[in-house]
Enzyme design. Structure first.
Site, PDB file in Angstrom:
ATOM      1  CG  ASP A   1     -42.643  -0.114   0.049  1.00  0.00           C
ATOM      2  OD1 ASP A   1     -43.098   0.272   1.144  1.00  0.00           O
ATOM      3  OD2 ASP A   1     -41.423  -0.158  -0.198  1.00  0.00           O
TER       4      ASP A   1
ATOM      5  CB  SER B   1     -40.931  -0.101   4.356  1.00  0.00           C
ATOM      6  OG  SER B   1     -41.391   0.759   3.339  1.00  0.00           O
TER       7      SER B   1
ATOM      8  CD  GLN C   1     -44.950   0.532   4.153  1.00  0.00           C
ATOM      9  OE1 GLN C   1     -44.738   1.727   4.064  1.00  0.00           O
ATOM     10  NE2 GLN C   1     -44.731  -0.313   3.160  1.00  0.00           N
TER      11      GLN C   1
END
Length: 293
Positions: free
Chosen positions: A208, A233, A283
């Site tokens: 991430d 995110s 993502q």
């Protein structure tokens, strides 16, 4: 093992407070909320502690629902959705202040033989020839010193090396929406804690950190570090294809096929240094331009 890495392992070692209920704490992040990779990694730890040891994580799908409060504990509740002959499925909800902040679905599988092929590893320089994060970041005079130190503190457990300039290093002109970083833990993992799940958890934690960089590159944006983009995110998916070690170099090859409607999409493949495709990642995140820009 470095002290920073030991601190990260301690962070991921959740406290069990009831059957299928676990509690975790947080650490400093580069933004004033819980780092998404931390929540995803801790949720995967919680799920893994309810699964037989002969079953290994092969995928996860997650949604970030609310910003996490770094000053409060996070409670992880695991639902045992299914225990089949080959696959085990778990659902995890992370809660703070009585509200869910994160939702994870993950699947585990017993090892079996099968068809085998992979996309080839793209070219990339030897990671040992690249500057460390500290060497690169401390060379950027345009970044405030406190921003640099927050970056380095948040990533001190990971040796992360950009192949090219990160978006906050050279911005203003659009570039190809493609980014590469090499990463590994900042120190070797001891033999008694090298269970496969730990390496998967650590890769989840790192995944991430940089995935939406390629979105910024396509538009010449530097991101939150220079104040020209606000982001977070939204959802995150990973597929674990082949065994790997998080304390050995991994190439994170990232690109962005689309940005629209205040959202940007990043997709990536993670390879071992000897060329094996270990992980695929996708993502989507919020990518908003402040009104003054």
């Amino acid at each position: 093992m470095s002290q920073a890495l030991q601190s990260l392992l301690d962070l991921l070692d959740l406290e069990q407070i009831e059957q299928d209920i676990f509690r975790g704490t947080s650490r400093s992040a580069v933004v004033p909320r819980v780092f998404g990779g931390q929540v995803a990694a801790q949720a995967l730890v919680a799920a893994g502690r309810t699964v037989p040891p002969d079953r290994h994580a092969h995928s996860l799908h997650a949604y970030f629902l609310r910003p996490g409060d770094p000053g409060a504990p996070i409670v992880y509740t695991v639902d045992r959705i299914r225990d089949g002959r080959s696959f085990t499925t778990r659902r995890v909800v992370a809660v703070q202040h009585g509200q869910p902040i994160f939702h994870l679905s993950t699947s585990f599988q017993t090892y079996e033989e099968g068809l085998d092929h992979q996309a080839p590893m793209p070219p990339a320089p030897d990671p040992e020839t690249l500057p460390t994060s500290a060497e690169r970041l401390r060379g950027y005079d345009h970044l405030p010193p406190d921003v640099v130190e927050r970056f380095l503190e948040a990533r001190e457990a990971v040796d992360l090396r950009y192949v090219d300039e990160p978006p906050f290093g050279r911005f203003g002109a659009p570039r190809e929406p493609h980014s590469q970083v090499w990463f590994r833990t900042n120190g070797k993992l001891d033999g008694d804690i090298d269970a496969p799940l730990l390496h998967v958890v650590l890769a989840t934690y790192v995944s991430d950190m940089t995935l939406l960089d390629s979105v910024l590159l396509a538009h010449g944006r530097g991101g939150w570090a220079v104040g020209d983009v606000v982001g977070a995110s939204l959802d995150h998916a990973m597929w674990f294809h082949r065994p790997f070690r998080a304390d050995e170099w991994l190439l994170y090859d990232q690109e962005s096929p689309s940005a629209h409607g205040g959202r940007g999409l990043g997709q990536a493949r993670i390879y071992t240094q000897d060329g094996r495709l270990a992980i695929s990642v996708i993502q989507e995140g919020v990518v908003r331009v402040p009104r003054e820009h």
